[in-house]
Design a protein around this motif. Structure first.
Motif, mmCIF file in Angstrom:
data_model
loop_
_atom_site.group_PDB
_atom_site.id
_atom_site.type_symbol
_atom_site.label_atom_id
_atom_site.label_comp_id
_atom_site.label_asym_id
_atom_site.label_seq_id
_atom_site.Cartn_x
_atom_site.Cartn_y
_atom_site.Cartn_z
ATOM 1 N N THR A 9 0.834 -1.203 0.000
ATOM 2 C CA THR A 9 0.000 0.000 0.000
ATOM 3 C C THR A 9 0.874 1.260 0.000
ATOM 4 O O THR A 9 2.101 1.182 0.163
ATOM 5 C CB THR A 9 -0.917 0.021 1.234
ATOM 6 O OG1 THR A 9 -0.111 0.018 2.429
ATOM 7 C CG2 THR A 9 -1.839 -1.188 1.248
ATOM 8 N N GLY A 10 0.230 2.404 -0.184
ATOM 9 C CA GLY A 10 0.929 3.687 -0.114
ATOM 10 C C GLY A 10 1.720 4.031 -1.354
ATOM 11 O O GLY A 10 2.611 4.896 -1.302
ATOM 12 N N LEU A 11 1.431 3.390 -2.478
ATOM 13 C CA LEU A 11 2.159 3.681 -3.706
ATOM 14 C C LEU A 11 1.625 4.945 -4.363
ATOM 15 O O LEU A 11 0.454 5.285 -4.230
ATOM 16 C CB LEU A 11 2.047 2.497 -4.673
ATOM 17 C CG LEU A 11 2.497 1.131 -4.143
ATOM 18 C CD1 LEU A 11 2.357 0.068 -5.229
ATOM 19 C CD2 LEU A 11 3.929 1.202 -3.622
ATOM 20 N N SER A 12 2.469 5.596 -5.108
ATOM 21 C CA SER A 12 2.088 6.818 -5.819
ATOM 22 C C SER A 12 1.515 6.467 -7.185
ATOM 23 O O SER A 12 1.903 5.464 -7.790
ATOM 24 C CB SER A 12 3.302 7.742 -5.988
ATOM 25 O OG SER A 12 3.801 8.145 -4.737
ATOM 26 N N PRO A 13 0.602 7.293 -7.695
ATOM 27 C CA PRO A 13 0.039 7.020 -9.028
ATOM 28 C C PRO A 13 1.051 7.279 -10.131
ATOM 29 O O PRO A 13 2.032 8.006 -9.956
ATOM 30 C CB PRO A 13 -1.138 7.999 -9.106
ATOM 31 C CG PRO A 13 -0.779 9.096 -8.163
ATOM 32 C CD PRO A 13 -0.014 8.468 -7.056
ATOM 33 N N SER A 14 0.793 6.654 -11.278
ATOM 34 C CA SER A 14 1.615 6.841 -12.492
ATOM 35 C C SER A 14 3.106 6.624 -12.215
ATOM 36 O O SER A 14 3.965 7.362 -12.698
ATOM 37 C CB SER A 14 1.384 8.252 -13.069
ATOM 38 O OG SER A 14 0.031 8.458 -13.382
ATOM 39 N N THR A 15 3.427 5.586 -11.449
ATOM 40 C CA THR A 15 4.810 5.323 -11.047
ATOM 41 C C THR A 15 5.137 3.841 -11.276
ATOM 42 O O THR A 15 4.323 2.960 -10.983
ATOM 43 C CB THR A 15 5.022 5.673 -9.558
ATOM 44 O OG1 THR A 15 4.667 7.041 -9.344
ATOM 45 C CG2 THR A 15 6.469 5.458 -9.146
ATOM 46 N N THR A 16 6.340 3.569 -11.782
ATOM 47 C CA THR A 16 6.808 2.196 -11.981
ATOM 48 C C THR A 16 7.575 1.740 -10.743
ATOM 49 O O THR A 16 8.458 2.446 -10.255
ATOM 50 C CB THR A 16 7.717 2.088 -13.220
ATOM 51 O OG1 THR A 16 6.952 2.457 -14.378
ATOM 52 C CG2 THR A 16 8.249 0.666 -13.391
ATOM 53 N N ASP A 82 -13.345 11.481 -4.398
ATOM 54 C CA ASP A 82 -12.195 11.093 -5.219
ATOM 55 C C ASP A 82 -12.427 9.682 -5.742
ATOM 56 O O ASP A 82 -12.779 8.777 -4.963
ATOM 57 C CB ASP A 82 -10.901 11.148 -4.400
ATOM 58 C CG ASP A 82 -9.675 10.916 -5.271
ATOM 59 O OD1 ASP A 82 -9.173 11.885 -5.863
ATOM 60 O OD2 ASP A 82 -9.226 9.754 -5.363
ATOM 61 N N PRO A 83 -12.249 9.446 -7.058
ATOM 62 C CA PRO A 83 -12.525 8.112 -7.618
ATOM 63 C C PRO A 83 -11.592 7.028 -7.090
ATOM 64 O O PRO A 83 -11.932 5.840 -7.132
ATOM 65 C CB PRO A 83 -12.350 8.319 -9.124
ATOM 66 C CG PRO A 83 -11.444 9.508 -9.247
ATOM 67 C CD PRO A 83 -11.806 10.387 -8.101
ATOM 68 N N ASP A 84 -10.392 7.417 -6.607
ATOM 69 C CA ASP A 84 -9.439 6.450 -6.048
ATOM 70 C C ASP A 84 -9.564 6.342 -4.532
ATOM 71 O O ASP A 84 -8.756 5.671 -3.893
ATOM 72 C CB ASP A 84 -8.010 6.861 -6.412
ATOM 73 C CG ASP A 84 -7.857 7.115 -7.897
ATOM 74 O OD1 ASP A 84 -8.257 6.246 -8.682
ATOM 75 O OD2 ASP A 84 -7.352 8.188 -8.278
ATOM 76 N N LEU A 85 -10.551 7.057 -3.964
ATOM 77 C CA LEU A 85 -10.755 7.115 -2.513
ATOM 78 C C LEU A 85 -9.560 7.725 -1.787
ATOM 79 O O LEU A 85 -9.327 7.456 -0.598
ATOM 80 C CB LEU A 85 -11.070 5.725 -1.951
ATOM 81 C CG LEU A 85 -12.331 5.047 -2.520
ATOM 82 C CD1 LEU A 85 -12.561 3.707 -1.844
ATOM 83 C CD2 LEU A 85 -13.548 5.940 -2.397
ATOM 84 N N ASP A 86 -8.771 8.547 -2.518
ATOM 85 C CA ASP A 86 -7.710 9.308 -1.862
ATOM 86 C C ASP A 86 -8.341 10.358 -0.949
ATOM 87 O O ASP A 86 -9.490 10.776 -1.139
ATOM 88 C CB ASP A 86 -6.834 10.024 -2.896
ATOM 89 C CG ASP A 86 -6.107 9.054 -3.808
ATOM 90 O OD1 ASP A 86 -5.797 7.939 -3.355
ATOM 91 O OD2 ASP A 86 -5.856 9.419 -4.973
ATOM 92 N N GLN A 87 -7.587 10.822 0.033
ATOM 93 C CA GLN A 87 -8.041 11.946 0.832
ATOM 94 C C GLN A 87 -8.074 13.205 -0.034
ATOM 95 O O GLN A 87 -7.322 13.347 -1.005
ATOM 96 C CB GLN A 87 -7.119 12.156 2.031
ATOM 97 C CG GLN A 87 -7.265 11.095 3.117
ATOM 98 C CD GLN A 87 -6.492 11.473 4.366
ATOM 99 O OE1 GLN A 87 -5.314 11.769 4.307
ATOM 100 N NE2 GLN A 87 -7.164 11.454 5.492
ATOM 101 N N VAL A 88 -8.941 14.118 0.314
ATOM 102 C CA VAL A 88 -9.140 15.335 -0.480
ATOM 103 C C VAL A 88 -9.264 16.543 0.443
ATOM 104 O O VAL A 88 -9.608 16.416 1.619
ATOM 105 C CB VAL A 88 -10.402 15.231 -1.368
ATOM 106 C CG1 VAL A 88 -10.149 14.404 -2.600
ATOM 107 C CG2 VAL A 88 -11.575 14.646 -0.578
ATOM 108 N N LEU A 137 -8.771 19.107 -4.165
ATOM 109 C CA LEU A 137 -7.382 18.695 -4.411
ATOM 110 C C LEU A 137 -7.147 17.410 -3.637
ATOM 111 O O LEU A 137 -7.407 17.363 -2.428
ATOM 112 C CB LEU A 137 -6.425 19.793 -3.947
ATOM 113 C CG LEU A 137 -4.959 19.713 -4.404
ATOM 114 C CD1 LEU A 137 -4.859 20.057 -5.889
ATOM 115 C CD2 LEU A 137 -4.098 20.676 -3.593
ATOM 116 N N ASP A 138 -6.662 16.345 -4.323
ATOM 117 C CA ASP A 138 -6.441 15.108 -3.586
ATOM 118 C C ASP A 138 -5.048 15.069 -2.968
ATOM 119 O O ASP A 138 -4.233 15.971 -3.163
ATOM 120 C CB ASP A 138 -6.732 13.870 -4.458
ATOM 121 C CG ASP A 138 -5.653 13.574 -5.496
ATOM 122 O OD1 ASP A 138 -4.572 14.184 -5.464
ATOM 123 O OD2 ASP A 138 -5.907 12.700 -6.351
ATOM 124 N N SER A 139 -4.780 14.012 -2.210
ATOM 125 C CA SER A 139 -3.540 13.938 -1.429
ATOM 126 C C SER A 139 -2.303 13.805 -2.300
ATOM 127 O O SER A 139 -1.179 13.983 -1.818
ATOM 128 C CB SER A 139 -3.610 12.763 -0.451
ATOM 129 O OG SER A 139 -3.913 11.558 -1.137
#
Length: 205
Positions: A9-16, A82-88, A137-139
């Motif tokens: 968990t805790g991964l960032s989006p658009s990241t390899t 937020d569609p990813d359920l991120d905090q906002v 604005l999301d997290s």
């Protein structure tokens, strides 16, 4: 030979990310590092906001579009998702009427769970007319589009902070005789350039 799973968990989006593992037996004897496959996380979804409203400091008394307040702050209310359920969080830009928006927040809230209704306290200077816009604005920093409050033109006030006492002056009095009623009292009442208008007039004799 038993398969085991682990959730990262805790991964960032658009990241390899690259993953590797080591195992140990009960001695423990450790294996060498495994192969290192990679995987990319999906792009961050765009948050949304809805149910925009403006309220007195109690958070429940709505200020109608163009309406007045004497208080030093207004409450801006919105529902954030937020569609990813991120905090906002909620950002608000408040400007005097006649000053264009710069798409830079003047007041920023704190992160909350997706789906929350947020009440943000926004300070405003006395005796001016204001318009405002807001965004979510999301997290991870992904913003929604700025949304202007109300359907009125931006050249018109969303709310007015009015702390100036109205003025009044009696200009004419007239009675049929020294002690006879009816009579006439004529005067003027004013509330200034940024006033909210005259609500009532009281005459004392």
């Amino acid at each position: 030979g038993t398969s085991q799973n682990m959730t990262v968990t805790g991964l960032s989006p658009s990241t390899t990310y690259y993953f590797a593992m080591k195992t140990a037996d009960e001695v423990p004897n450790w294996s060498t590092l495994s192969n290192s496959p990679s995987g990319a996380t999906s792009a961050d979804g765009v948050p949304t906001l809805g149910s925009l409203g403006q309220f007195l400091i109690d958070g429940t008394t709505a200020i109608p579009v163009g309406g007045p307040t004497t208080q030093a702050s207004v409450i801006i209310k919105a529902t954030l998702s937020d569609p990813d359920l991120d905090q906002v969080l909620l950002e608000v830009e408040v400007r005097p009427v006649g000053t264009s928006f710069t798409n830079a927040a003047t007041t920023t809230g704190t992160l909350v769970a997706s789906g929350s209704t947020v009440l943000l306290t926004v300070p405003v200077a006395a005796d001016n007319q204001y318009h405002w816009q807001a965004r979510a604005l999301d997290s991870y920093g992904a913003p929604s589009a700025w949304t202007s409050f109300g359907t009125n033109p931006e050249s018109q006030a969303d709310f007015v902070r009015d702390t100036t006492e109205p003025g009044s002056m009696i200009t004419t009095t007239g009675f049929l005789s020294a002690s006879t009623y009816p009579g006439m009292i004529q005067g003027t009442a004013s509330d200034g350039a940024t006033g909210s208008g005259i609500a009532s007039v009281s005459i004392a004799i």
